[in-house]
Write an enzyme that holds these catalytic residues in place. Sequence first.
Site, PDB file in Angstrom:
ATOM      1  N   TYR A 171      33.640  39.287  47.480  1.00 55.92           N
ATOM      2  CA  TYR A 171      34.761  40.185  47.197  1.00 55.92           C
ATOM      3  C   TYR A 171      35.997  39.338  46.883  1.00 55.92           C
ATOM      4  O   TYR A 171      36.588  38.706  47.763  1.00 55.92           O
ATOM      5  CB  TYR A 171      35.032  41.094  48.392  1.00 55.92           C
ATOM      6  CG  TYR A 171      33.916  42.067  48.684  1.00 55.92           C
ATOM      7  CD1 TYR A 171      33.882  43.324  48.085  1.00 55.92           C
ATOM      8  CD2 TYR A 171      32.884  41.736  49.564  1.00 55.92           C
ATOM      9  CE1 TYR A 171      32.864  44.230  48.348  1.00 55.92           C
ATOM     10  CE2 TYR A 171      31.859  42.629  49.842  1.00 55.92           C
ATOM     11  CZ  TYR A 171      31.855  43.871  49.228  1.00 55.92           C
ATOM     12  OH  TYR A 171      30.847  44.763  49.501  1.00 55.92           O
ATOM     13  N   TYR A 221      35.952  35.686  37.225  1.00 58.77           N
ATOM     14  CA  TYR A 221      37.026  36.667  37.365  1.00 58.77           C
ATOM     15  C   TYR A 221      38.360  36.061  36.938  1.00 58.77           C
ATOM     16  O   TYR A 221      38.602  34.867  37.124  1.00 58.77           O
ATOM     17  CB  TYR A 221      37.162  37.117  38.826  1.00 58.77           C
ATOM     18  CG  TYR A 221      35.943  37.795  39.395  1.00 58.77           C
ATOM     19  CD1 TYR A 221      35.821  39.181  39.390  1.00 58.77           C
ATOM     20  CD2 TYR A 221      34.904  37.048  39.958  1.00 58.77           C
ATOM     21  CE1 TYR A 221      34.711  39.808  39.929  1.00 58.77           C
ATOM     22  CE2 TYR A 221      33.791  37.660  40.496  1.00 58.77           C
ATOM     23  CZ  TYR A 221      33.696  39.041  40.480  1.00 58.77           C
ATOM     24  OH  TYR A 221      32.594  39.651  41.023  1.00 58.77           O
ATOM     25  N   ASP A 239      35.050  47.417  40.754  1.00 58.21           N
ATOM     26  CA  ASP A 239      35.904  48.454  41.322  1.00 58.21           C
ATOM     27  C   ASP A 239      36.505  49.313  40.211  1.00 58.21           C
ATOM     28  O   ASP A 239      36.589  48.901  39.046  1.00 58.21           O
ATOM     29  CB  ASP A 239      37.032  47.837  42.148  1.00 58.21           C
ATOM     30  CG  ASP A 239      36.535  47.211  43.447  1.00 58.21           C
ATOM     31  OD1 ASP A 239      35.408  47.550  43.872  1.00 58.21           O
ATOM     32  OD2 ASP A 239      37.268  46.393  44.028  1.00 58.21           O
TER      33      ASP A 239
END
EC number: 5.4.99.25
Length: 436
Positions: A394, A322, A254
């Site tokens: 996501y 992440y 993103d």
Amino acid sequence: MIDRLREALKRFNPCDSCLGRAFGYGLTGLENRERGRAIKLYLGMRAHLEGEEETLELLARSGLEEAAAVLDDPPEPEPCGVCRGVLDKVDEFAEVVACELKDLEFRGFVVGSRWPEEIRKAEKELWETLGVEGEPIKREFNREVGKRVEHLLDVRADPRNPDIEVVFDFRPSLEDPKFEVHVRPIYVRGRYLKLRRGIPQTKWPCPRCRGAGCPNCDFTGKLYTESVEELIGMVLKDAFLAESHKFHAAGREDIDVRMLGNGRPFVMELLYPKRRNVDLKEIEGEINRKVGDDVQVVGLEYGDPEDVGKVKDLSERSRKRYRAWVKFGKPVPEDKLREVLKGLERSVIEQRTPRRVLHRRADKVRRKRVHEAKLIEYDGDRAVIEFLCDPGLYVKELISGDAGRTRPSLAELVEVEAECERLDVIEFLDEGGDRS
């Protein structure tokens, strides 16, 4: 055969090249033009000795000067009835190619051509008249122009792996053919790191003007002034003197997410490059000096067209690690949070397409796995958590639950609202869990 040759001269008035290539597969070491002239000279000597004036006139009409010289009133030479004079202009066509290519850097080239049906029909009828199977005009033209370009530019023709393809299209006009130059793109592969938030991966056209320029985008045509693609591409484009570039990456992050760690694999395709031999180590350093506060590249090397497919495939099978900065609606006990995260590990997540991307993604349920979930920092209603996930999961919605569209979610399991305040990709791994 003598009668067949006379008939061919009468019907087609072939130039030396077209007559010679009818016998192009006989003997080696001769150009078709030489073959054709040798045949005409033989016919001319025979006709002169036997007093066959009609044959001499046919030969003179086809351009044999020796035949014209022994006639009292020789006819003017006429264009070849097969190639229409095209093969007499191969030197001119070679000059056109050489002029077009002289400023380009390349290792090998190939000449191609497209021909109207009338030419192919005429040569076939000539061969039938002679009772032979000759060499097509396409092959003769391509070879002869190529040989002359080799001499003019001191480069070699390379039909198997050319950097440049030159194509003449005679279908619209034999006198003024279309001329195209196709330059093989350069492919540069490597990995990029995005160090600053707020940068899209690729150029993002303004949705109001669709790139035309308007007050909404300050007449730039773009929603964001820069992108990873443009920051890397502008340096590579200048280095290779390319007309433009295309960016291919193994997925995307993103706009507000940083790409850190070992970086995301990408391939930059440089279109119509005038240079081909560039020191990529130097370019890597130049990119990092010019835009290194925002984007950096590592491991630049030359690639090939297959790398585009490989990097796309990599996005479908590569896990990512992440680091998420999470804000809870109220403090969550640390032991409960650790227990929940332990339970998330190896869990299969059912995730309906997030609401924020519904405008560009199909609304469907995806099943993805969380492989690791580790608490890095804890401060009551805030935490830093690292997740190792399947590709396509996501993470922001894994944390928030997206109003029940992602289950289980961190928010659902701790029974407190949760949101991802910041997110970084800190490692890009291959399908086996190793660094790619």
